[in-house]
Design a protein around this motif. Structure first.
Motif, PDB file in Angstrom:
ATOM      1  N   THR A   1     -21.329   2.555 -71.752  1.00 47.57           N
ATOM      2  CA  THR A   1     -22.369   5.175 -71.774  1.00 47.57           C
ATOM      3  C   THR A   1     -20.781   4.986 -72.489  1.00 47.57           C
ATOM      4  N   VAL A   2     -20.789   5.470 -73.827  1.00 42.16           N
ATOM      5  CA  VAL A   2     -19.590   6.372 -73.902  1.00 42.16           C
ATOM      6  C   VAL A   2     -20.810   7.840 -73.779  1.00 42.16           C
ATOM      7  N   ILE A   3     -19.353   8.675 -73.197  1.00 42.70           N
ATOM      8  CA  ILE A   3     -19.694  10.564 -73.123  1.00 42.70           C
ATOM      9  C   ILE A   3     -18.736  10.745 -73.958  1.00 42.70           C
ATOM     10  N   ASP A   4     -19.222  11.384 -75.178  1.00 42.44           N
ATOM     11  CA  ASP A   4     -18.450  11.659 -76.462  1.00 42.44           C
ATOM     12  C   ASP A   4     -18.239  13.685 -76.437  1.00 42.44           C
ATOM     13  N   LEU A   5     -17.237  13.949 -76.364  1.00 42.58           N
ATOM     14  CA  LEU A   5     -16.975  15.326 -76.686  1.00 42.58           C
ATOM     15  C   LEU A   5     -16.559  16.175 -77.371  1.00 42.58           C
TER      16      LEU A   5
ATOM     17  N   ILE B   1     -21.693  11.547 -65.881  1.00 43.95           N
ATOM     18  CA  ILE B   1     -20.931  10.351 -65.699  1.00 43.95           C
ATOM     19  C   ILE B   1     -20.724   9.706 -64.888  1.00 43.95           C
ATOM     20  N   GLU B   2     -21.617  10.678 -63.824  1.00 41.23           N
ATOM     21  CA  GLU B   2     -21.572  10.055 -62.692  1.00 41.23           C
ATOM     22  C   GLU B   2     -23.027   9.604 -62.506  1.00 41.23           C
TER      23      GLU B   2
ATOM     24  N   ARG C   1     -23.762   4.808 -63.408  1.00 39.57           N
ATOM     25  CA  ARG C   1     -24.440   3.729 -62.330  1.00 39.57           C
ATOM     26  C   ARG C   1     -24.818   2.434 -63.107  1.00 39.57           C
ATOM     27  N   ARG C   2     -24.787   2.710 -63.773  1.00 36.68           N
ATOM     28  CA  ARG C   2     -25.163   1.565 -65.210  1.00 36.68           C
ATOM     29  C   ARG C   2     -24.519   0.664 -65.928  1.00 36.68           C
ATOM     30  N   GLY C   3     -23.078   0.966 -65.647  1.00 31.85           N
ATOM     31  CA  GLY C   3     -21.593  -0.132 -66.407  1.00 31.85           C
ATOM     32  C   GLY C   3     -21.054   1.057 -66.068  1.00 31.85           C
ATOM     33  N   THR C   4     -19.944   0.510 -67.483  1.00 33.12           N
ATOM     34  CA  THR C   4     -18.803   1.294 -67.518  1.00 33.12           C
ATOM     35  C   THR C   4     -18.669   2.620 -68.271  1.00 33.12           C
TER      36      THR C   4
END
Length: 452
Positions: free
Chosen positions: A345-349, A386-387, A391-394
């Motif tokens: 997952t990428v969390i993009d800000l 993020i949390e 749980r699904r991967g990096t």
């Protein structure tokens, strides 16, 4: 945490209500168009001298093709039909808003700096001759740049491509539509109605109208309130100054060469960013939750985004693109598609950056402005994401440089989840990874407050 429930599908609106709404708008727009457009023509005709902007090559390379007056006129049909081809009254309102804003801005330009067409059309007969005669009854050679014809074409083209996609009418219809729109656009030259400079300026106006009234999401100007943050105000001032300088250079340079008018593009982009920092916020970038941006945002803000990309290269060229914090969570600069696909997952800000093409991993965007404190609700959602994603991967948490927004969100995540007890401890943990970290933009947020 449970995944958010999906919104129920909106109830289908009665088509009669949509038609009535479209008819009311047409009843307003049609007389407004002819009155204001005619007024600008009349005003220009009263002047002793009306200039023109013409490239020398236009006379030799622009043919007169009489039959293209047919696609030229056809835009009037699509103008009205487009209002009727909507599934909601809000869709009608948004389209009408684009028409109206393009008309107001174009007429303001025609009044402020009228230009004249210098072509002398040959006599024509038959259907083309009739259509040219009708056109000449109300159209004079003064309303040139930006071409309102091109601006409306951009709006109508975008509307119909969405209609075709929504009703799954691709196949042969989509390329036919694109070809016909190309003929409409080319016809402003081949009918000798406009000069070349009118086309890019008209396209810029059309895209701006699309940006003002996007088909989905918030209106960029809706709920605008001048920010009380002194740093945001200062940044807005800097970008506004840049826009003013680019605009002045375009205006002054136009006396030497029309090529200088290209500076209108970065001037508009910088003005839009100034508007974001002045109080509109990251919605100015029209970035969706999956990291994509609207067509209008992609093109209008391209000069600014190119500058942002160069800035990333300058500041991060000697740094590792990402660094691992703990438990499969990384933070860093905005990734390429190859870098992004290494993560689950990428969390993009980064509100100003667009998701790169070729990304196959899960991408979640929480658009924030750079260098200023992120909105508290968006910060909380990013921390919670993020949390969930861990749980699904990096997980990669990224912003443009990986110095501030991503660091602030990750530090808050460390504190909220108990992995760090204080903001100072979270700061030390991030700083130990060898990357520049600036958390001052997040210290006022509850999760990052220092203990008293």
């Amino acid at each position: 945490m449970a995944a958010p429930a999906t919104d129920p599908a909106p109830a289908r609106e009665p088509y009669l209500g949509i038609v009535l709404r479209a008819a009311l708008w047409l009843a307003l727009l049609a007389p407004f168009f002819y009155s204001t457009y005619g007024f600008a023509n009349w005003l220009a005709s009263r002047r002793d001298h009306v200039g023109s902007i013409v490239f020398a090559w236009e006379y030799a390379l622009t043919p007169f093709v009489a039959w293209t007056i047919v696609p030229y006129w056809s835009i009037n049909l699509f103008y009205g039909l487009s209002l009727l081809l909507n599934t909601t009254r809000r869709g009608v309102d948004r389209l009408a808003g684009r028409y109206l804003s393009a008309q107001i801005i174009a007429v303001a330009c025609f009044v402020a700096f009228p230009l004249t067409a210098t072509f002398v059309r040959p006599a024509t007969t038959g259907l083309p001759g009739f259509l040219f005669a009708v056109l000449g009854g109300f159209d004079k050679p003064f309303n040139q740049a930006p071409s309102l014809h091109i601006a409306l074409l951009v709006i109508i083209w975008d509307h119909w491509r969405h209609v075709l996609a929504r009703h799954r009418l691709g196949g042969i219809l989509r390329p036919v539509w694109h070809v016909w729109c190309f003929l409409i656009g080319a016809s402003v030259l081949t009918t000798w109605q406009h000069h070349f400079i009118d086309i890019p300026t008209g396209a810029l106006l059309g895209l701006f109208a699309l940006w003002l009234f996007p088909s989905k999401g918030e209106l960029p100007f809706w709920g605008f309130r001048l920010t009380a943050d002194p740093k945001a105000r200062r940044l807005a001032g800097y970008y506004a100054l840049g826009a003013t300088i680019a605009l002045a250079a375009a205006a002054a340079g136009a006396f030497v060469s029309a090529d200088f008018l290209i500076l209108l593009w970065p001037a508009l982009a910088l003005a839009m960013v100034a508007f974001a920092y002045a109080g509109a916020g990251a919605k100015v970038f029209q970035k969706a939750a999956n990291g994509s941006v609207s067509l209008a945002s992609r093109i209008l803000l391209l000069p600014y985004r190119l500058g942002a990309r160069i800035n990333v290269l300058i500041w991060t060229r000697q740094l590792a693109p990402q660094a691992q914090i703990t438990d499969g969570v990384f933070f860093g600069r905005f990734p390429s598609a190859v870098e992004a696909n290494r993560f689950g997952t990428v969390i993009d800000l980064a509100g100003e950056m667009e998701r790169p093409r070729g990304v196959t991993c899960r991408w979640i965007s929480y658009a924030m402005l750079d260098l200023v404190a992120p909105p508290h609700d968006r910060l909380e959602r990013a921390v919670a994401a993020i949390e969930l994603a861990r749980r699904r991967g990096t997980v990669l948490v990224c912003c443009a440089l990986g110095f501030q927004r991503s660091a602030a969100v990750v530090a808050d995540w460390l504190v909220v989840t108990g992995r760090s007890h204080t903001a100072a401890q979270a700061r030390r943990k991030l700083a130990a990874l060898g990357r520049p970290v600036h958390l001052q933009i997040g210290l006022e947020e509850p999760g990052l407050e220092e203990p008293t």
